[in-house]
Design a protein around this motif. Structure first.
Motif, PDB file in Angstrom:
ATOM      1  N   PRO A 150       0.793  -1.212   0.000  1.00  0.00           N
ATOM      2  CA  PRO A 150       0.000   0.000   0.000  1.00  0.00           C
ATOM      3  C   PRO A 150       0.832   1.271   0.000  1.00  0.00           C
ATOM      4  O   PRO A 150       0.457   2.265  -0.596  1.00  0.00           O
ATOM      5  CB  PRO A 150      -0.826  -0.117   1.277  1.00  0.00           C
ATOM      6  CG  PRO A 150      -0.899  -1.575   1.523  1.00  0.00           C
ATOM      7  CD  PRO A 150       0.452  -2.096   1.095  1.00  0.00           C
TER       8      PRO A 150
ATOM      9  N   SER B 185      -0.560   0.634  -3.826  1.00  0.00           N
ATOM     10  CA  SER B 185      -2.002   0.606  -3.637  1.00  0.00           C
ATOM     11  C   SER B 185      -2.488   1.844  -2.889  1.00  0.00           C
ATOM     12  O   SER B 185      -1.888   2.279  -1.920  1.00  0.00           O
ATOM     13  CB  SER B 185      -2.407  -0.649  -2.853  1.00  0.00           C
ATOM     14  OG  SER B 185      -2.117  -1.800  -3.598  1.00  0.00           O
ATOM     15  N   LYS B 186      -3.589   2.390  -3.371  1.00  0.00           N
ATOM     16  CA  LYS B 186      -4.214   3.511  -2.693  1.00  0.00           C
ATOM     17  C   LYS B 186      -5.477   3.090  -1.961  1.00  0.00           C
ATOM     18  O   LYS B 186      -6.010   3.845  -1.157  1.00  0.00           O
ATOM     19  CB  LYS B 186      -4.548   4.616  -3.697  1.00  0.00           C
ATOM     20  CG  LYS B 186      -3.331   5.370  -4.213  1.00  0.00           C
ATOM     21  CD  LYS B 186      -3.764   6.571  -5.035  1.00  0.00           C
ATOM     22  CE  LYS B 186      -2.570   7.427  -5.422  1.00  0.00           C
ATOM     23  NZ  LYS B 186      -2.984   8.631  -6.188  1.00  0.00           N
TER      24      LYS B 186
ATOM     25  N   TRP C 272       2.614   6.180   5.173  1.00  0.00           N
ATOM     26  CA  TRP C 272       1.337   6.244   4.460  1.00  0.00           C
ATOM     27  C   TRP C 272       0.330   7.026   5.291  1.00  0.00           C
ATOM     28  O   TRP C 272       0.274   6.884   6.507  1.00  0.00           O
ATOM     29  CB  TRP C 272       0.827   4.823   4.196  1.00  0.00           C
ATOM     30  CG  TRP C 272      -0.193   4.743   3.102  1.00  0.00           C
ATOM     31  CD1 TRP C 272      -0.238   5.466   1.951  1.00  0.00           C
ATOM     32  CD2 TRP C 272      -1.332   3.869   3.059  1.00  0.00           C
ATOM     33  NE1 TRP C 272      -1.306   5.101   1.189  1.00  0.00           N
ATOM     34  CE2 TRP C 272      -2.006   4.133   1.836  1.00  0.00           C
ATOM     35  CE3 TRP C 272      -1.832   2.899   3.930  1.00  0.00           C
ATOM     36  CZ2 TRP C 272      -3.163   3.446   1.459  1.00  0.00           C
ATOM     37  CZ3 TRP C 272      -2.981   2.211   3.564  1.00  0.00           C
ATOM     38  CH2 TRP C 272      -3.643   2.482   2.340  1.00  0.00           C
TER      39      TRP C 272
ATOM     40  N   PRO D  31      -3.438   7.449   4.858  1.00  0.00           N
ATOM     41  CA  PRO D  31      -4.762   7.282   4.263  1.00  0.00           C
ATOM     42  C   PRO D  31      -5.874   7.816   5.163  1.00  0.00           C
ATOM     43  O   PRO D  31      -5.681   8.044   6.355  1.00  0.00           O
ATOM     44  CB  PRO D  31      -4.883   5.757   4.164  1.00  0.00           C
ATOM     45  CG  PRO D  31      -4.152   5.287   5.403  1.00  0.00           C
ATOM     46  CD  PRO D  31      -2.976   6.239   5.548  1.00  0.00           C
TER      47      PRO D  31
ATOM     48  N   ALA E 216     -10.407   7.798  -2.660  1.00  0.00           N
ATOM     49  CA  ALA E 216      -9.321   6.965  -3.167  1.00  0.00           C
ATOM     50  C   ALA E 216      -8.099   7.774  -3.580  1.00  0.00           C
ATOM     51  O   ALA E 216      -6.968   7.289  -3.478  1.00  0.00           O
ATOM     52  CB  ALA E 216      -9.813   6.127  -4.349  1.00  0.00           C
ATOM     53  N   ASP E 217      -8.289   8.996  -4.044  1.00  0.00           N
ATOM     54  CA  ASP E 217      -7.157   9.769  -4.544  1.00  0.00           C
ATOM     55  C   ASP E 217      -6.117  10.035  -3.461  1.00  0.00           C
ATOM     56  O   ASP E 217      -4.909  10.055  -3.738  1.00  0.00           O
ATOM     57  CB  ASP E 217      -7.634  11.094  -5.145  1.00  0.00           C
ATOM     58  CG  ASP E 217      -8.330  10.909  -6.488  1.00  0.00           C
ATOM     59  OD1 ASP E 217      -8.199   9.802  -7.069  1.00  0.00           O
ATOM     60  OD2 ASP E 217      -9.018  11.836  -6.935  1.00  0.00           O
ATOM     61  N   ARG E 218      -6.552  10.226  -2.227  1.00  0.00           N
ATOM     62  CA  ARG E 218      -5.587  10.486  -1.153  1.00  0.00           C
ATOM     63  C   ARG E 218      -5.093   9.189  -0.516  1.00  0.00           C
ATOM     64  O   ARG E 218      -4.118   9.186   0.212  1.00  0.00           O
ATOM     65  CB  ARG E 218      -6.196  11.379  -0.078  1.00  0.00           C
ATOM     66  CG  ARG E 218      -7.270  10.729   0.774  1.00  0.00           C
ATOM     67  CD  ARG E 218      -7.376  11.405   2.143  1.00  0.00           C
ATOM     68  NE  ARG E 218      -6.204  11.152   2.964  1.00  0.00           N
ATOM     69  CZ  ARG E 218      -5.793  11.936   3.950  1.00  0.00           C
ATOM     70  NH1 ARG E 218      -6.465  13.037   4.226  1.00  0.00           N
ATOM     71  NH2 ARG E 218      -4.737  11.635   4.662  1.00  0.00           N
ATOM     72  N   GLY E 219      -5.799   8.084  -0.798  1.00  0.00           N
ATOM     73  CA  GLY E 219      -5.514   6.810  -0.150  1.00  0.00           C
ATOM     74  C   GLY E 219      -6.543   6.549   0.927  1.00  0.00           C
ATOM     75  O   GLY E 219      -6.883   7.436   1.721  1.00  0.00           O
TER      76      GLY E 219
ATOM     77  N   GLN F 209     -10.280   1.796 -10.554  1.00  0.00           N
ATOM     78  CA  GLN F 209      -9.645   1.737  -9.235  1.00  0.00           C
ATOM     79  C   GLN F 209      -9.135   0.346  -8.878  1.00  0.00           C
ATOM     80  O   GLN F 209      -8.482   0.174  -7.846  1.00  0.00           O
ATOM     81  CB  GLN F 209     -10.629   2.209  -8.168  1.00  0.00           C
ATOM     82  CG  GLN F 209     -10.965   3.695  -8.269  1.00  0.00           C
ATOM     83  CD  GLN F 209     -11.849   4.176  -7.151  1.00  0.00           C
ATOM     84  OE1 GLN F 209     -12.472   3.396  -6.449  1.00  0.00           O
ATOM     85  NE2 GLN F 209     -11.924   5.488  -6.978  1.00  0.00           N
TER      86      GLN F 209
ATOM     87  N   SER G 219      -5.470  -0.211  -8.066  1.00  0.00           N
ATOM     88  CA  SER G 219      -5.023   0.420  -6.821  1.00  0.00           C
ATOM     89  C   SER G 219      -5.570  -0.283  -5.588  1.00  0.00           C
ATOM     90  O   SER G 219      -5.392   0.199  -4.471  1.00  0.00           O
ATOM     91  CB  SER G 219      -5.467   1.893  -6.796  1.00  0.00           C
ATOM     92  OG  SER G 219      -4.905   2.622  -7.862  1.00  0.00           O
TER      93      SER G 219
END
Length: 280
Positions: A30, A34-35, A64, A66, A205-208, A232, A235
């Motif tokens: 991740p 992976s997001k 990370w 998220p 999803a764009d930021r995780g 998606q 990701s």
């Protein structure tokens, strides 16, 4: 909301599942690629919760950042959850303000504290029981707007794989005590929950984003992944924290990685389960 090609996304994901599980570990994938990370659970299993938290903590410490979407918070409480996170300095404070009493909050306290310490947004990802009951009685339009119903093609018959799989899971979970006439409405409610979770995952999803939910919700063949857009899927990574190695449904891998944890000692649930009442 993006238009979805329902089930095309799930089919495409199956092609990459073996590669994900073969070449990636939870601790590294991740962060590097992976997001979207779906982490399952057996709700009352403390060993599973502890292992999942340790895995997530490792990724956050490694860098990370998220958002953390949680099944344990109902979607209509997002404003209260955001306000609580802005003012609370410990997990117990958030739980006291927003936590629903039906969850065993000691299992989730470390994750909530992790979100506070690292300023990770907490997302209320679940459909409330009252809204699920409305879906059972009245259909998707009772709780989802027209755009969501159209985008997720809920105005069309559900794929047979979803219907049959959800039916089997529910009948098993209710120890064979579920009347046939209630199954369609129960399936509809479960799908509504998965769609709500998928919508929240997609929007962040764009930021995780990490989704913490029961193993049934994160299944690749039946759950949230079915409702994520094809764009998606590359990701996405799915981890089940399971008491038995149930990572296969026929020839289909339902998780990218299965973490088998010690079975939690509990009373036989079939002794206390009563058949759900018909909604007709």
């Amino acid at each position: 909301m993006r238009k979805l090609t329902r089930f095309t996304s799930a089919a495409a994901a199956l092609a990459t599942a073996s590669l994900l599980s073969a070449c990636a570990t939870l601790a590294e994938k991740p962060v590097s690629g992976s997001k979207i990370l779906l982490l399952g659970e057996v709700h009352d299993n403390p060993d599973g919760h502890a292992q999942r938290y340790a895995d997530l903590q490792k990724m956050v410490v490694a860098g990370w950042r998220p958002a953390i979407a949680m099944e344990q918070f109902d979607r209509e409480n997002q404003a209260e959850l955001t306000q609580a996170q802005a003012t609370c300095t410990d997990a117990d404070c958030i739980i006291s303000k927003v936590g629903n009493k039906r969850w065993e909050w000691p299992h989730y306290r470390p994750v909530i504290q992790l979100a506070i310490d690292y300023k990770l947004p907490l997302l209320a990802a679940n459909l409330s029981r009252s809204d699920a009951a409305r879906v059972m009685r009245e259909g998707y339009a009772a709780v989802l707007d027209k755009n969501a119903i159209t985008s997720y093609k809920l105005d069309q018959p559900l794929p047979a794989l979803v219907v049959d799989g959800q039916r089997a899971a529910m009948e098993s979970g209710h120890c064979g005590k579920m009347p046939d006439n209630i199954v369609p409405s129960m399936v509809r409610a479960q799908v509504a929950r998965d769609v709500v979770m998928a919508k929240i995952v997609t929007e962040n999803a764009d930021r995780g984003v990490v989704l913490l939910a029961g193993n049934g919700h994160v299944r690749r063949d039946l759950g949230v992944p079915v409702w994520l857009p094809a764009s998606q899927q590359s990701s996405l990574q799915i981890h089940g924290y399971v008491e038995t190695d149930d990572s296969k449904s026929g020839s289909v891998s339902i998780y990218d990685v299965s973490h088998v944890v010690k079975t939690h000692t509990r009373p036989d649930p079939c002794l206390s389960i009563q058949a759900p009442k018909s909604t007709n």
